[in-house]
Design a protein around this motif. Structure first.
Motif, PDB file in Angstrom:
ATOM      1  N   PHE A   9      59.631  33.419  30.411  1.00  0.00           N
ATOM      2  CA  PHE A   9      59.796  32.040  29.985  1.00  0.00           C
ATOM      3  C   PHE A   9      58.955  31.740  28.746  1.00  0.00           C
ATOM      4  O   PHE A   9      59.316  30.898  27.928  1.00  0.00           O
ATOM      5  CB  PHE A   9      59.393  31.091  31.115  1.00  0.00           C
ATOM      6  N   ALA A  10      57.817  32.410  28.613  1.00  0.00           N
ATOM      7  CA  ALA A  10      56.946  32.168  27.470  1.00  0.00           C
ATOM      8  C   ALA A  10      57.629  32.511  26.155  1.00  0.00           C
ATOM      9  O   ALA A  10      57.311  31.939  25.111  1.00  0.00           O
ATOM     10  CB  ALA A  10      55.653  32.967  27.628  1.00  0.00           C
ATOM     11  N   PHE A  11      58.579  33.444  26.190  1.00  0.00           N
ATOM     12  CA  PHE A  11      59.280  33.847  24.971  1.00  0.00           C
ATOM     13  C   PHE A  11      60.496  32.976  24.669  1.00  0.00           C
ATOM     14  O   PHE A  11      61.132  33.142  23.629  1.00  0.00           O
ATOM     15  CB  PHE A  11      59.702  35.320  25.074  1.00  0.00           C
ATOM     16  N   ARG A  12      60.811  32.062  25.570  1.00  0.00           N
ATOM     17  CA  ARG A  12      61.983  31.224  25.348  1.00  0.00           C
ATOM     18  C   ARG A  12      61.866  30.318  24.128  1.00  0.00           C
ATOM     19  O   ARG A  12      62.840  30.176  23.377  1.00  0.00           O
ATOM     20  CB  ARG A  12      62.277  30.418  26.610  1.00  0.00           C
ATOM     21  N   PRO A  13      60.704  29.690  23.847  1.00  0.00           N
ATOM     22  CA  PRO A  13      60.624  28.870  22.629  1.00  0.00           C
ATOM     23  C   PRO A  13      60.882  29.667  21.350  1.00  0.00           C
ATOM     24  O   PRO A  13      61.465  29.137  20.396  1.00  0.00           O
ATOM     25  CB  PRO A  13      59.184  28.326  22.668  1.00  0.00           C
ATOM     26  N   LEU A  14      60.444  30.937  21.320  1.00  0.00           N
ATOM     27  CA  LEU A  14      60.727  31.764  20.142  1.00  0.00           C
ATOM     28  C   LEU A  14      62.230  31.967  19.990  1.00  0.00           C
ATOM     29  O   LEU A  14      62.777  31.854  18.876  1.00  0.00           O
ATOM     30  CB  LEU A  14      60.017  33.112  20.270  1.00  0.00           C
ATOM     31  N   GLY A  15      62.904  32.257  21.078  1.00  0.00           N
ATOM     32  CA  GLY A  15      64.360  32.382  21.022  1.00  0.00           C
ATOM     33  C   GLY A  15      65.021  31.083  20.615  1.00  0.00           C
ATOM     34  O   GLY A  15      66.025  31.075  19.888  1.00  0.00           O
ATOM     35  N   ALA A  16      64.448  29.959  21.080  1.00  0.00           N
ATOM     36  CA  ALA A  16      64.990  28.655  20.711  1.00  0.00           C
ATOM     37  C   ALA A  16      64.926  28.443  19.201  1.00  0.00           C
ATOM     38  O   ALA A  16      65.870  27.922  18.592  1.00  0.00           O
ATOM     39  CB  ALA A  16      64.214  27.552  21.434  1.00  0.00           C
ATOM     40  N   LEU A  17      63.821  28.845  18.588  1.00  0.00           N
ATOM     41  CA  LEU A  17      63.682  28.679  17.140  1.00  0.00           C
ATOM     42  C   LEU A  17      64.643  29.587  16.370  1.00  0.00           C
ATOM     43  O   LEU A  17      65.299  29.154  15.420  1.00  0.00           O
ATOM     44  CB  LEU A  17      62.236  28.984  16.728  1.00  0.00           C
ATOM     45  N   VAL A  18      64.717  30.849  16.776  1.00  0.00           N
ATOM     46  CA  VAL A  18      65.562  31.804  16.060  1.00  0.00           C
ATOM     47  C   VAL A  18      67.042  31.440  16.189  1.00  0.00           C
ATOM     48  O   VAL A  18      67.766  31.305  15.187  1.00  0.00           O
ATOM     49  CB  VAL A  18      65.319  33.238  16.575  1.00  0.00           C
ATOM     50  N   PHE A  19      67.495  31.257  17.435  1.00  0.00           N
ATOM     51  CA  PHE A  19      68.918  30.965  17.631  1.00  0.00           C
ATOM     52  C   PHE A  19      69.257  29.524  17.268  1.00  0.00           C
ATOM     53  O   PHE A  19      70.407  29.219  16.942  1.00  0.00           O
ATOM     54  CB  PHE A  19      69.322  31.271  19.069  1.00  0.00           C
ATOM     55  N   GLY A  20      68.257  28.631  17.338  1.00  0.00           N
ATOM     56  CA  GLY A  20      68.485  27.259  16.905  1.00  0.00           C
ATOM     57  C   GLY A  20      68.833  27.204  15.428  1.00  0.00           C
ATOM     58  O   GLY A  20      69.747  26.488  14.999  1.00  0.00           O
ATOM     59  N   LYS A  21      68.097  27.976  14.616  1.00  0.00           N
ATOM     60  CA  LYS A  21      68.389  28.022  13.182  1.00  0.00           C
ATOM     61  C   LYS A  21      69.770  28.609  12.930  1.00  0.00           C
ATOM     62  O   LYS A  21      70.537  28.100  12.093  1.00  0.00           O
ATOM     63  CB  LYS A  21      67.324  28.844  12.469  1.00  0.00           C
ATOM     64  N   ILE A  22      70.088  29.688  13.648  1.00  0.00           N
ATOM     65  CA  ILE A  22      71.419  30.292  13.501  1.00  0.00           C
ATOM     66  C   ILE A  22      72.499  29.277  13.859  1.00  0.00           C
ATOM     67  O   ILE A  22      73.506  29.119  13.159  1.00  0.00           O
ATOM     68  CB  ILE A  22      71.548  31.543  14.384  1.00  0.00           C
ATOM     69  N   GLY A  23      72.298  28.562  14.978  1.00  0.00           N
ATOM     70  CA  GLY A  23      73.292  27.591  15.428  1.00  0.00           C
ATOM     71  C   GLY A  23      73.468  26.427  14.476  1.00  0.00           C
ATOM     72  O   GLY A  23      74.577  25.911  14.309  1.00  0.00           O
ATOM     73  N   ASP A  24      72.378  25.976  13.834  1.00  0.00           N
ATOM     74  CA  ASP A  24      72.469  24.852  12.910  1.00  0.00           C
ATOM     75  C   ASP A  24      72.994  25.258  11.535  1.00  0.00           C
ATOM     76  O   ASP A  24      73.491  24.420  10.788  1.00  0.00           O
ATOM     77  CB  ASP A  24      71.092  24.185  12.748  1.00  0.00           C
ATOM     78  N   GLN A  25      72.879  26.546  11.186  1.00  0.00           N
ATOM     79  CA  GLN A  25      73.328  26.985   9.865  1.00  0.00           C
ATOM     80  C   GLN A  25      74.664  27.727   9.901  1.00  0.00           C
ATOM     81  O   GLN A  25      75.525  27.496   9.062  1.00  0.00           O
ATOM     82  CB  GLN A  25      72.256  27.881   9.227  1.00  0.00           C
ATOM     83  N   ALA A  26      74.823  28.619  10.882  1.00  0.00           N
ATOM     84  CA  ALA A  26      76.025  29.458  10.930  1.00  0.00           C
ATOM     85  C   ALA A  26      77.056  28.975  11.942  1.00  0.00           C
ATOM     86  O   ALA A  26      78.235  29.313  11.832  1.00  0.00           O
ATOM     87  CB  ALA A  26      75.643  30.905  11.230  1.00  0.00           C
ATOM     88  N   GLY A  27      76.614  28.235  12.957  1.00  0.00           N
ATOM     89  CA  GLY A  27      77.567  27.755  13.956  1.00  0.00           C
ATOM     90  C   GLY A  27      77.088  27.946  15.383  1.00  0.00           C
ATOM     91  O   GLY A  27      76.278  28.826  15.671  1.00  0.00           O
ATOM     92  N   ARG A  28      77.612  27.092  16.285  1.00  0.00           N
ATOM     93  CA  ARG A  28      77.187  27.114  17.687  1.00  0.00           C
ATOM     94  C   ARG A  28      77.710  28.357  18.421  1.00  0.00           C
ATOM     95  O   ARG A  28      76.999  28.974  19.204  1.00  0.00           O
ATOM     96  CB  ARG A  28      77.686  25.877  18.430  1.00  0.00           C
TER      97      ARG A  28
END
Length: 553
Positions: free
Chosen positions: A66-85
């Motif tokens: 669970f501790a690594f989930r915020p890092l995944g949120a940042l990485v995939f969040g950027k992908i989702g906001d720039q390249a698509g959901r």
């Protein structure tokens, strides 16, 4: 719009919800297997530690993912906001599934030593990283497809996926235990059968990927992309502009602190409490949790629908307030229903440890180097392993620890400065004496099924289910509505995964560690109570109602 067009829209919406929820359910299944098998994991990968330290280490490792989930949120969040959901949460399910499948084939501690837990930690980190990008993508994708007046209802199916994932994990574990018990003997599951639930995830992965490949991009993101309005710097916009940063902080303190605390106490720590302290058989716990989880699947949708009618805020506030009020009385009721002999023994023959505080250590050693052979440590270790509450009293400096069990008084001997064989013998003798005294005082070594009230236990679980689902059911819609489209994936995902990952994921570890340190089996509940109280106050005074907001902002 024609009737045919409306019908097509409805069918398309069902496909969106089904594909998003199915993939999320699979990822929750993967993650929940580990939490449900903490006891087996501790024996398999942390065999070099003491019983209590190994169990705490397994719970801590559950939290590491669970501790690594915020890092995944940042990485995939950027992908989702720039390249698509769509692309973002297609990648997350592939990563998650691969890591889970790999756990099925990891070597044990007895086979390769310290390399074993290192490999397991690596797989947990990959799982947590992937799940960090999963939830935000699924919730946003469904909400951006949903009609404005039905967002609570539509996104509640994504919330229900957690129930399906947990139910599936418990069902596979229960069936595996039962089948191996019939055909391979009672010890087969702990020896190698625990690998089966991890291995079968490969089939679920294939189904999830196939369903998600059928999806198209969300209309809100596609429209924004076509108009050239997609964010070029989602991190800077989400966290560098106060108008968005304050929403991130509000989401964490108003909703996600309670979400992490309430949900993981209701569905995970309660399992640890029943198994470790109340001595309930794992099969009984699995059966009860499956029943509670099945009921929860309905309530997520009910409360999501209700939030479309009366608002997100009152429904979520009611859920977190109910949990806060019920933590301590609920767990006391659970003890009386699950193990009345333990409750009776605690009242009849209370236990106390009188010791020099300098002689007592916090019995958590993740590397397995500490011996814990002082008179205080030997006494408290025996009581912790027995799942017995005890009071702490300060004793004279340098004096040995004294254990009082009702009218029985035992002096715990120290094994310090003794050769290892003698130290081991002294420690074993001390633990045996304490266990014998507990038995004479009526403390049970396991819960008696004949005296157990399954309906009483289920009733307690049901109250926590209602609290957790009232909070979680409308939560996805509220989070999506709170943030602007340009940075929605990034800004939403980070507070969500800090709340569920850092607050929620560490509930079992933190609560159990507090109990081991303090000696009271209910002391661990102060951890979720603290975070829930923060959210109750923040939601009551600061969270706005969001159900009527447009998502094209």
């Amino acid at each position: 719009m024609t009737v045919q067009a409306k019908g097509e829209d409805r069918a398309s919406m069902r496909t969106v919800v089904a594909a998003s929820s199915a993939g999320t359910a699979f990822e929750w299944y993967d993650f929940f297997i580990f939490g449900s098998l903490a006891q087996v994991i501790s024996k398999t990968f942390f065999a070099g530690l003491t019983e209590t330290a190994g169990y705490v280490a397994a719970l801590a490792l559950f939290g590491v993912g669970f501790a690594f989930r915020p890092l995944g949120a940042l990485v995939f969040g950027k992908i989702g906001d720039q390249a698509g959901r769509k692309g973002a949460f297609l990648a997350t399910v592939l990563l998650m599934g691969g890591a889970t499948f790999a756990i099925a084939f990891l070597p044990t501690y007895h086979q390769v030593g310290i390399i074993s837990p290192i490999l397991l930690i690596l797989m947990r980190c990959v799982q947590g990283f992937a799940l960090g990008g999963e939830y935000g993508g699924a919730a946003i994708y469904v909400a951006e497809h949903s009609p404005p007046g039905e967002r609570g209802w539509s996104t509640s199916w994504v919330q229900t996926s957690a129930a399906f994932g947990l139910f599936g994990a418990l069902l596979v574990i229960l069936l595996t235990r039962w089948l191996l018990g019939l055909h391979a003997g009672p010890g087969a599951f702990d020896a190698w059968g625990w690998r089966i639930p991890f291995a079968v995830s490969i089939g679920l992965l294939a189904v999830s990927v196939w369903m998600r490949l059928k999806l198209t991009e969300s209309p809100a993101f596609a429209r924004m992309k076509a108009e050239g309005e997609a964010s070029n710097a989602p991190y800077a916009e989400a966290f560098g502009q106060w108008k968005n940063l304050k929403l991130v902080l509000l989401a964490f303190f108003a909703m996600m602190s309670a979400q992490g605390a309430v949900w993981y106490t209701s569905f995970f720590y309660i399992q640890t409490f029943m198994e470790k302290f109340l001595k309930v058989a794992p099969a009984t716990i699995n059966g009860l949790m499956m029943a509670a989880t099945a009921v929860s699947a309905v309530f997520y949708v009910v409360f999501g629908w209700l939030s479309d009618k009366v608002g997100r805020k009152p429904v979520m506030l009611g859920g977190m307030t109910l949990a806060l009020a019920f933590y301590f009385p609920g767990f006391h009721l659970l003890e009386r229903a699950a193990n009345p002999a333990l409750a009776e023994a605690t009242a009849r023959a209370p236990v106390a440890v009188t010791a020099d505080p300098k002689d007592c250590a916090l019995q958590f050693d993740p590397v397995g180097k500490a011996a814990f052979v002082s008179s205080c440590d030997i006494a408290k270790s025996a009581l912790a392993n027995a799942g017995v509450s005890y009071a702490n009293h300060q004793g004279p400096a340098g004096a040995p620890a004294v254990v009082q069990i009702g009218d029985t008084r035992l002096v715990s001997q120290s094994a310090k400065d003794l050769p290892p064989p003698q130290a081991k013998a002294v420690k074993a003798a001390g633990e045996a004496a304490i266990k014998a005294a507990l038995a004479r005082a009526g403390y049970p070594t396991k819960a008696d099924p004949a005296r157990m009230s399954l309906w009483g236990m289920f009733g307690v679980l049901l109250v926590f289910v209602i609290a957790a689902t009232a909070l979680f059911g409308p939560l996805a819609a509220c989070l999506v509505e709170l943030f602007p489209t340009r940075v929605r994936y990034t800004a939403l995902s980070l507070p969500y995964h800090i709340g569920t990952g850092w607050v929620g994921g560490f509930v079992p570890f933190s609560a159990f560690a507090i109990v081991a340190a303090v000696g009271n089996i209910y002391a661990g509940l102060w951890y979720p109570a603290f975070f829930t109280a923060i959210s109750v106050l923040t939601t009551l005074f600061l969270l706005p109602e969001t159900k009527a907001r447009s998502l094209d902002q």
